[in-house]
Motif scaffolding. Structure first.
Motif, short mmCIF file in Angstrom:
data_model
loop_
_atom_site.label_atom_id
_atom_site.label_comp_id
_atom_site.label_asym_id
_atom_site.label_seq_id
_atom_site.Cartn_x
_atom_site.Cartn_y
_atom_site.Cartn_z
N ARG A 273 -82.48 2.79 -42.55
CA ARG A 273 -82.13 2.57 -43.96
C ARG A 273 -81.98 3.89 -44.72
O ARG A 273 -82.36 4.02 -45.88
CB ARG A 273 -83.17 1.68 -44.65
CG ARG A 273 -83.41 0.35 -43.98
CD ARG A 273 -82.18 -0.52 -44.01
NE ARG A 273 -81.77 -0.90 -45.36
CZ ARG A 273 -80.63 -1.50 -45.66
NH1 ARG A 273 -79.77 -1.81 -44.69
NH2 ARG A 273 -80.34 -1.81 -46.90
N TRP A 274 -81.40 4.90 -44.05
CA TRP A 274 -81.14 6.15 -44.73
C TRP A 274 -79.95 6.00 -45.67
O TRP A 274 -79.04 5.22 -45.43
CB TRP A 274 -80.80 7.26 -43.73
CG TRP A 274 -81.91 7.63 -42.80
CD1 TRP A 274 -83.23 7.33 -42.91
CD2 TRP A 274 -81.77 8.38 -41.59
NE1 TRP A 274 -83.93 7.85 -41.86
CE2 TRP A 274 -83.06 8.50 -41.02
CE3 TRP A 274 -80.69 8.96 -40.93
CZ2 TRP A 274 -83.29 9.18 -39.83
CZ3 TRP A 274 -80.91 9.63 -39.73
CH2 TRP A 274 -82.21 9.74 -39.20
N ARG A 275 -79.96 6.79 -46.71
CA ARG A 275 -78.82 6.89 -47.61
C ARG A 275 -77.96 8.07 -47.15
O ARG A 275 -78.43 9.21 -47.09
CB ARG A 275 -79.28 7.09 -49.05
CG ARG A 275 -80.09 5.92 -49.58
CD ARG A 275 -80.80 6.25 -50.88
NE ARG A 275 -79.86 6.46 -51.98
CZ ARG A 275 -79.34 5.48 -52.71
NH1 ARG A 275 -79.66 4.22 -52.44
NH2 ARG A 275 -78.51 5.73 -53.70
N PHE B 199 -74.30 10.30 -47.40
CA PHE B 199 -73.16 10.66 -48.25
C PHE B 199 -72.26 11.59 -47.46
O PHE B 199 -72.71 12.58 -46.89
CB PHE B 199 -73.63 11.38 -49.52
CG PHE B 199 -72.58 11.49 -50.59
CD1 PHE B 199 -72.62 10.65 -51.70
CD2 PHE B 199 -71.54 12.42 -50.50
CE1 PHE B 199 -71.65 10.74 -52.70
CE2 PHE B 199 -70.57 12.51 -51.48
CZ PHE B 199 -70.63 11.66 -52.59
N ARG C 119 -69.56 0.97 -41.64
CA ARG C 119 -70.38 -0.16 -42.13
C ARG C 119 -70.16 -1.39 -41.25
O ARG C 119 -71.09 -2.16 -41.01
CB ARG C 119 -70.02 -0.48 -43.57
CG ARG C 119 -70.40 0.60 -44.58
CD ARG C 119 -70.22 0.11 -46.01
NE ARG C 119 -70.21 1.21 -46.96
CZ ARG C 119 -69.12 1.72 -47.50
NH1 ARG C 119 -67.92 1.19 -47.19
NH2 ARG C 119 -69.18 2.72 -48.34
N GLN D 29 -75.97 2.39 -45.27
CA GLN D 29 -75.73 2.77 -46.66
C GLN D 29 -75.00 4.11 -46.67
O GLN D 29 -75.60 5.15 -46.40
CB GLN D 29 -77.06 2.91 -47.41
CG GLN D 29 -77.91 1.65 -47.42
CD GLN D 29 -79.23 1.88 -48.12
OE1 GLN D 29 -79.31 1.99 -49.34
NE2 GLN D 29 -80.30 1.98 -47.33
N ILE D 30 -73.73 4.08 -46.96
CA ILE D 30 -72.93 5.31 -46.96
C ILE D 30 -71.97 5.32 -48.13
O ILE D 30 -71.30 4.32 -48.41
CB ILE D 30 -72.17 5.48 -45.62
CG1 ILE D 30 -71.37 6.79 -45.61
CG2 ILE D 30 -71.30 4.29 -45.29
CD1 ILE D 30 -70.79 7.17 -44.27
N GLU D 31 -71.92 6.45 -48.81
CA GLU D 31 -70.97 6.68 -49.88
C GLU D 31 -70.13 7.90 -49.52
O GLU D 31 -70.58 8.76 -48.75
CB GLU D 31 -71.68 6.90 -51.21
CG GLU D 31 -72.42 5.69 -51.74
CD GLU D 31 -71.47 4.55 -52.11
OE1 GLU D 31 -70.33 4.85 -52.51
OE2 GLU D 31 -71.87 3.39 -52.01
N TYR E 226 -76.88 9.97 -56.23
CA TYR E 226 -77.08 9.09 -55.06
C TYR E 226 -78.34 9.44 -54.28
O TYR E 226 -78.94 8.59 -53.63
CB TYR E 226 -75.85 9.20 -54.16
CG TYR E 226 -75.82 8.24 -53.00
CD1 TYR E 226 -75.73 6.86 -53.19
CD2 TYR E 226 -75.87 8.71 -51.68
CE1 TYR E 226 -75.70 5.98 -52.11
CE2 TYR E 226 -75.83 7.85 -50.61
CZ TYR E 226 -75.75 6.48 -50.82
OH TYR E 226 -75.72 5.61 -49.75
N PRO F 178 -78.94 11.38 -51.41
CA PRO F 178 -78.85 11.00 -49.99
C PRO F 178 -79.97 11.59 -49.14
O PRO F 178 -80.47 12.68 -49.42
CB PRO F 178 -77.49 11.57 -49.57
CG PRO F 178 -77.27 12.72 -50.51
CD PRO F 178 -77.88 12.32 -51.81
N ASP F 179 -80.33 10.84 -48.11
CA ASP F 179 -81.22 11.39 -47.09
C ASP F 179 -80.45 12.33 -46.17
O ASP F 179 -81.00 13.30 -45.66
CB ASP F 179 -81.82 10.25 -46.25
CG ASP F 179 -82.67 9.31 -47.08
OD1 ASP F 179 -83.68 9.78 -47.64
OD2 ASP F 179 -82.31 8.12 -47.18
N THR G 2 -80.91 16.49 -51.95
CA THR G 2 -80.72 15.80 -50.68
C THR G 2 -81.73 16.35 -49.69
O THR G 2 -82.46 17.30 -50.00
CB THR G 2 -79.28 16.01 -50.15
OG1 THR G 2 -79.09 15.27 -48.95
CG2 THR G 2 -78.99 17.47 -49.89
#
Length: 249
Positions: A90-92, A94, A111, A118-120, A145, A147-148, A172
């Motif tokens: 469940r990392w974020r 980017f 995805r 979870q990716i932007e 955001y 991100p991780d 980040t």
């Protein structure tokens, strides 16, 4: 390091909330390293550097390093186990880079492949000069955001320069600063060379055929500069290359 070892490094960085720069070296970066002082500064500040190119495995062996084929890691391959772990943990994520539409298509495909990811994304075609309004907007979007994992794929050395210039302001953890065209491969915008070609060190030939104008100099001219450096080192050291010192980190 091998692909699983690199994935473990990223996991450690995210879990321990480390702000690490992870980058790579290939023949192109070695060429640029000797010609651009800012790139040397970037590598000096990077926390981890892995090998992305079979020629560097061969060069390392010439210098006495115990390198194996598995220690060559390319983002075209590594992207998938990394995104699988990102989805599971469940990392974020980017991704900064690629043209408009391509990044979104690549993210959508990731995805689909890794449910829950979870990716932007944000395109890499903007005014990256420090202080520009476009650069400030990109930094603010990333920081909002939080991100991780931040992946920067804007071509070498632009992606490395951008990471170096903005590192202190980025909210980040782990930064993959040399992501190149990894998400373009996923999106299908750039043909992915057969994976057997990568294992044999022939991936460059397929990329050259796909993008001859952009890659002609990189693959057919720059390597001779590296060969010249190798020959000069060989002569300077009396007809031998330094072997790796036992126990060297």
């Amino acid at each position: 390091m091998s692909s699983p070892e690199l994935t473990a490094v990223v996991e450690q960085g995210v879990l321990e909330r480390r702000k690490w720069i992870i980058t790579n070296h290939n023949l192109h970066s070695v060429y640029l390293f000797h010609r651009k002082p800012r790139l040397r500064e970037f590598y000096k500040n990077a926390h981890w550097t892995f090998i992305d190119g079979m020629p560097l495995i061969a060069l390392g062996k010439l210098y006495g390093y115990a390198l194996e084929r598995e220690q060559r890691v390319t983002l075209a391959d590594w992207m998938h186990p990394l995104m699988e772990m990102a989805a599971r943990k469940r990392w974020r994520v980017f991704n900064l880079g690629s043209p408009d539409g391509v990044a979104e298509k690549g993210a959508a495909e990731l995805r689909r492949m890794y449910p829950g990811l979870q990716i932007e994304v944000s395109n890499g075609y903007f005014d990256a000069r420090p202080g520009s309004s476009e650069n400030e907007a990109v930094v603010q979007r990333i920081n909002a955001y939080k991100p991780d994992l931040l992946m920067v794929g804007m071509g070498m050395p632009r992606q490395e320069f951008w990471t170096l210039e903005n590192f202190a302001r980025l909210d980040t953890h782990v930064i993959l600063a040399s992501n190149g065209a990894a998400i373009d491969y996923v999106a299908g915008a750039v043909p992915t060379p057969p994976r057997w070609a990568g294992r044999l060190g022939l991936e460059w030939a397929f990329r050259l055929v796909s993008e001859p104008r952009r890659l002609f100099g990189r693959y057919l001219i720059e390597p001779w500069y590296v060969v010249m450096l190798l020959a000069m080192d060989f002569v300077r050291k009396g007809g031998r290359l330094n072997a790796r010192v036992s126990g060297e980190a």
